[in-house]
Design an enzyme around this catalytic site. Structure first.
Site, PDB file in Angstrom:
ATOM      1  N   ARG A 105      -2.443 -14.975  -8.479  1.00 12.11           N
ATOM      2  CA  ARG A 105      -3.126 -13.887  -9.167  1.00 12.11           C
ATOM      3  C   ARG A 105      -3.491 -14.304 -10.595  1.00 12.11           C
ATOM      4  O   ARG A 105      -4.193 -15.273 -10.773  1.00 12.11           O
ATOM      5  CB  ARG A 105      -2.305 -12.592  -9.127  1.00 12.11           C
ATOM      6  CG  ARG A 105      -2.113 -12.046  -7.692  1.00 12.11           C
ATOM      7  CD  ARG A 105      -1.795 -10.576  -7.655  1.00 12.11           C
ATOM      8  NE  ARG A 105      -2.897  -9.759  -8.136  1.00 12.11           N
ATOM      9  CZ  ARG A 105      -3.976  -9.429  -7.401  1.00 12.11           C
ATOM     10  NH1 ARG A 105      -4.097  -9.843  -6.157  1.00 12.11           N
ATOM     11  NH2 ARG A 105      -4.930  -8.677  -7.924  1.00 12.11           N
ATOM     12  N   GLN A 142       1.583 -19.891   1.806  1.00  9.58           N
ATOM     13  CA  GLN A 142       2.501 -19.993   0.675  1.00  9.58           C
ATOM     14  C   GLN A 142       3.577 -18.916   0.707  1.00  9.58           C
ATOM     15  O   GLN A 142       4.606 -19.035   0.048  1.00  9.58           O
ATOM     16  CB  GLN A 142       1.721 -19.895  -0.633  1.00  9.58           C
ATOM     17  CG  GLN A 142       0.761 -21.039  -0.848  1.00  9.58           C
ATOM     18  CD  GLN A 142      -0.361 -20.674  -1.797  1.00  9.58           C
ATOM     19  OE1 GLN A 142      -0.288 -20.910  -2.993  1.00  9.58           O
ATOM     20  NE2 GLN A 142      -1.427 -20.097  -1.260  1.00  9.58           N
ATOM     21  N   THR A 159       8.566 -12.450  -6.454  1.00  7.85           N
ATOM     22  CA  THR A 159       7.150 -12.780  -6.370  1.00  7.85           C
ATOM     23  C   THR A 159       6.975 -14.283  -6.327  1.00  7.85           C
ATOM     24  O   THR A 159       7.622 -14.999  -7.100  1.00  7.85           O
ATOM     25  CB  THR A 159       6.331 -12.210  -7.551  1.00  7.85           C
ATOM     26  OG1 THR A 159       5.014 -12.782  -7.545  1.00  7.85           O
ATOM     27  CG2 THR A 159       6.988 -12.488  -8.885  1.00  7.85           C
ATOM     28  N   ASP A 180       4.417 -15.586  -7.369  1.00  6.24           N
ATOM     29  CA  ASP A 180       3.558 -15.876  -8.516  1.00  6.24           C
ATOM     30  C   ASP A 180       4.339 -16.215  -9.781  1.00  6.24           C
ATOM     31  O   ASP A 180       3.769 -16.736 -10.734  1.00  6.24           O
ATOM     32  CB  ASP A 180       2.644 -14.683  -8.813  1.00  6.24           C
ATOM     33  CG  ASP A 180       1.794 -14.284  -7.616  1.00  6.24           C
ATOM     34  OD1 ASP A 180       1.496 -15.165  -6.785  1.00  6.24           O
ATOM     35  OD2 ASP A 180       1.441 -13.096  -7.510  1.00  6.24           O
ATOM     36  N   LYS A 197       0.851  -1.193   0.000  1.00  5.14           N
ATOM     37  CA  LYS A 197       0.000   0.000   0.000  1.00  5.14           C
ATOM     38  C   LYS A 197       0.885   1.241   0.000  1.00  5.14           C
ATOM     39  O   LYS A 197       1.932   1.273   0.629  1.00  5.14           O
ATOM     40  CB  LYS A 197      -0.894   0.020   1.243  1.00  5.14           C
ATOM     41  CG  LYS A 197      -1.881  -1.127   1.311  1.00  5.14           C
ATOM     42  CD  LYS A 197      -2.780  -1.027   2.522  1.00  5.14           C
ATOM     43  CE  LYS A 197      -2.031  -1.352   3.801  1.00  5.14           C
ATOM     44  NZ  LYS A 197      -2.929  -1.422   4.972  1.00  5.14           N
TER      45      LYS A 197
END
Length: 365
Positions: A187, A291, A141, A143, A77
């Site tokens: 994602r 994870q 990441t 991902d 954020k």
């Protein structure tokens, strides 16, 4: 000649972040009079009043490569280009305070910035570079969705966690003749789901890159259940969606958090399948932040350490506006603009996708 380098970790936490920091400190210690400073919680440490900076020394980083998370803290954020500011009426607006950040970097006599983060963080890196900030990106990441690099650190650890979950679900599914649905992160990329499904021997894997047909999933499950004596394992990525629908997501109410929150597709899938198999016992497991946490595996520690060393060497050579990447078997670098230009999604002919099909894993298409 010595340099003063600011190091920060942004976005979601990830196994291996501390190994990058340690690798940087170790390599910088071999150069003359270099000083590494850490900004607490990404750019927040620089932007807060008073600033929150920590000096990174060999003593500070001793042994941290085996620890998960990040000693600097992180946040997803509050981009310097969209900083949350509360209005008098209690509502929030996002304000561009990147010029304030640059001014503070100059006041602190920062010669270079290393931004360790994913696609969002590296997009910020590129914009700051365009404004004249000498910055280096390090891809992070779970991902594995950053292009230009074969792998990102943190991904392999996340896959191990997900694979271990598949292994455990097999035994309880077999005991109860039950359908088990495992929802994993990723994602818009299905790397974690696909990798853990192949490693764990799942029956079905549903990924964002291939919208699924619930009828075809049902056909596979019916063949696996063998009346009431069989069992089935389904791995579904949080960004997966049916052919006739969208992703399961919701907007965050947190000030400064701009991504939609994915999650819940496992339960939506259960509801759809229960309508087809009302007599079948089903359970959903959502791994979530398990994870992200815990000790990084050896692979991620090694890759992260290599990235940290390379980042320092790029600064030494004055090669800014670059991101460190892994191109087997080498650690090299590419322009940040190239790195954030496209997502690393699973392509239709990718070898791992073909391996899944070759092992009779249903992809819902």
């Amino acid at each position: 000649m010595g340099k003063r380098v600011l190091v920060l970790t942004g976005g979601g936490d990830c196994p291996g972040l501390n190994a990058v920091i340690r690798g940087m400190v170790k390599r910088a210690g071999q150069l003359d009079a270099w000083e590494l400073m850490g900004s607490v919680e990404a750019f927040h440490g620089m932007l807060r009043e008073p600033m929150e900076l920590v000096r990174l020394t060999r003593e500070t980083v001793a042994g941290i490569h085996v620890r998960g998370g990040t000693i600097l803290g992180t946040t997803n954020k509050g981009s310097p280009f969209a900083w949350p500011v509360k209005r008098p009426d209690g509502t929030w607006e996002n304000v561009d305070i990147s010029d304030d950040l640059i001014r503070k970097l100059q006041i602190q006599q920062i010669d270079a910035v290393v931004n360790i983060g994913g696609d969002g963080s590296q997009s910020i890196s590129q914009r700051l570079y365009e404004k004249g900030v000498p910055i280096i990106g390090v891809p992070k990441t779970i991902d594995n969705d950053l292009s230009c690099t074969d792998f990102t650190f943190g991904f392999q650890t996340a896959v191990e966690v997900a694979t271990d979950a598949v292994d455990k679900l097999v035994t309880t599914a077999a005991s109860h003749s039950r359908l088990m649905i495992l929802e994993v992160m990723g994602r818009d990329a299905g790397w974690i789901a696909l990798s853990s499904a192949v490693a764990g021997g799942a029956d079905v894997v549903l990924i964002p890159e291939i919208p699924f047909d619930i009828e075809k999933v049902a056909v596979k499950i019916r063949s696996r259940m063998n009346g009431r004596k069989g069992f089935a394992i389904v791995v579904v990525a949080e960004g997966a969606r049916p052919k006739d629908g969208g992703q399961v997501s919701k907007q965050s109410g947190e000030a400064g958090y701009q991504n939609v929150r994915l999650g819940g597709v496992g339960y939506a899938l259960q509801e759809a399948l229960q309508a087809v198999f009302p007599e079948l016992s089903m359970r959903v497991t959502v791994l979530g932040h398990l994870q992200r946490g815990g000790t990084p595996c050896a692979y991620d520690r090694i890759l992260a350490t290599q990235f940290g060393v390379k980042a320092v060497e790029l600064i030494r050579d004055g090669r800014f506006g670059r991101m460190v990447v892994y191109r087997h078997p080498d650690i090299v670098d590419v322009p940040l603009a190239e790195a954030v230009g496209t997502y690393n999604l699973i392509q239709p002919q990718h070898y791992l996708l073909q391996t899944a099909r070759g092992n009779d894993i249903c992809l819902g298409d």
